[in-house]
Design an enzyme around this catalytic site. Structure first.
Site, PDB file in Angstrom:
ATOM      1  CB  ILE A  14      -0.835   0.027   1.143  1.00 52.34           C
ATOM      2  CG1 ILE A  14      -2.045   0.944   0.456  1.00 52.34           C
ATOM      3  CG2 ILE A  14      -0.099   0.442   2.624  1.00 52.34           C
ATOM      4  CD1 ILE A  14      -2.942   0.895  -0.266  1.00 52.34           C
ATOM      5  CB  SER A  36      10.711  -0.719   4.668  1.00 49.54           C
ATOM      6  OG  SER A  36      10.215  -1.114   4.626  1.00 49.54           O
ATOM      7  NE  ARG A  37      10.544  -5.738   8.669  1.00 53.49           N
ATOM      8  CZ  ARG A  37       9.587  -6.623   9.178  1.00 53.49           C
ATOM      9  NH1 ARG A  37      10.111  -7.771  10.347  1.00 53.49           N
ATOM     10  NH2 ARG A  37       8.924  -7.040   8.473  1.00 53.49           N
ATOM     11  CE  LYS A  90      -8.439  -1.720   5.478  1.00 54.69           C
ATOM     12  NZ  LYS A  90      -7.847  -2.798   4.659  1.00 54.69           N
ATOM     13  CG  ASP A 168      -6.984  -6.172   5.110  1.00 53.37           C
ATOM     14  OD1 ASP A 168      -6.480  -5.313   5.900  1.00 53.37           O
ATOM     15  OD2 ASP A 168      -6.803  -6.258   4.429  1.00 53.37           O
TER      16      ASP A 168
END
Ligand code: NAP
Length: 308
Positions: A14, A36-37, A90, A168
């Site tokens: 997203i 971000s890993r 969300k 979701d």
């Protein structure tokens, strides 16, 4: 006024599909960092995770959390504790108690917390809300049916506790219904279908009632291939009010009224800028309350195993 210096946390589907373009298109907010890993982005400061980001000397004012709901509380808590405004994808979290705790923390710190509902920012939602205030509603039916393999390929988290499974996407429908109906409604029946090998449901059949007794039904299903269905149909004494395509199109009494290109995420970032500038928060958790009720009152039905 100086633009908000923003960092994205969790550069996944997203973030790439929607957030990057929406930030670029919005005045008053600049992307300066990513945490971000397993991913990096050219042209901004990159960090392994939010702890490294907050410990760095890169100046940021806010974070936008695009990670899965499980684990989001710790990230939001750390960001608020460090004095950063927070925008939540969300669903806002994995439980009700954690999101109410974040709301209280943001208030105590005088920071903005924005619990976003991208489907609420779709074009037909506010016009439908304005119309329904003036009509007598007889019934509401929601059909939210999509292909999980297409929209969530390989997302293990979505099938784990807190990932919500079919809720979701289903929570997107609930975010619209809670906005457009002029009265509160509450759950009276919940049938949840779980694949034998998964901890989250693949389908849900729900019945709600408005305070007046007016029925609201919702069918969520992740097994739909071919054309996808994201429709809300409100029967009124004056004629049907129908939102299709996830709330971007409105048909009133059979006549198409609104057909608009997707601007949901640009609307969200515009709203985030104005919330930060006005020193306010937007924390309506009612869609998550209904999902929690659906799990609390849910009758479990088992179905065949699901593999990606
Ligand atoms: P995703 O593709 O799995 O991306 C989430 C990113 O968060 C991952 O790439 C990962 O990046 C990071 N992350 C941090 N901790 C993680 C963990 N414990 N497990 C997995 N990833 C972790 O998920 P997404 O589809 O972008 O969804 C993220 C949120 O956006 C969800 O709440 C979802 O409901 C919402 N959303 C998704 C869509 C959609 O179409 N997919 C639409 C609207 C809203 P690193 O591994 O690099 O840290």
């Amino acid at each position: 006024m100086a633009p908000i210096r923003l960092a994205i946390v969790g550069l996944g589907k997203i973030a790439r599909d929607q957030h990057l373009g929406a930030i670029e298109a919005t005045d008053g907010v600049n992307l300066v960092a990513v945490a971000s890993r397993n991913a990096q982005l050219e042209g901004v400061h990159c960090f392994h995770d939010i702890a490294d980001l907050l410990a760095s000397d890169v100046g940021i004012d806010a974070v936008s959390l695009c990670t899965p709901p499980q684990g989001r509380f710790a990230q939001a808590n750390a960001a608020l504790d460090a004095g950063k405004h927070v925008m939540l994808e969300k669903p806002p979290g994995a439980s009700l108690s954690e999101v109410y705790a974040l709301e209280a923390l943001a208030k105590a710190k005088g920071l903005t917390l924005f619990s976003t509902w991208h489907s609420r920012a779709a074009a037909a939602v506010e016009p439908a809300r304005a119309l329904l205030v003036r009509r007598k509603i007889k019934s509401v039916s929601v059909e939210w049916k999509e292909d999980v393999r297409h929209w969530h390929p390989g997302q293990a988290w979505i099938w784990e506790p807190g990932g919500l499974g079919v809720f979701d996407p289903g929570i997107n429908a609930l975010s619209i219904v809670t906005r457009i109906l002029p009265e509160p409604f509450h759950l009276v029946r919940s049938d949840l279908t779980f694949p034998a090998n998964r901890a989250a449901p693949i389908a849900a059949s729900l019945a709600f009632e408005m305070v007046s007794g007016t029925p609201v039904s919702a069918e969520f299903d992740w097994r739909q291939t071919g054309p996808q269905t994201w429709d809300i149909r409100v029967e009124t004494e004056e004629g049907p009010v129908v939102l299709t395509h996830g709330g971007s199109r409105l048909i009133v009494d059979g006549e198409p009224q609104i057909v608009e290109e997707d601007r949901e995420y640009r609307n969200l970032y515009r709203d985030f800028v104005s919330l930060v500038r006005s020193g306010t928060s937007d924390t309506d958790f009612s869609p998550l309350v209904h999902v929690a009720d659906a799990f609390m009152l849910g009758r479990r039905i088992q179905t065949e195993e699901f593999e990606d």
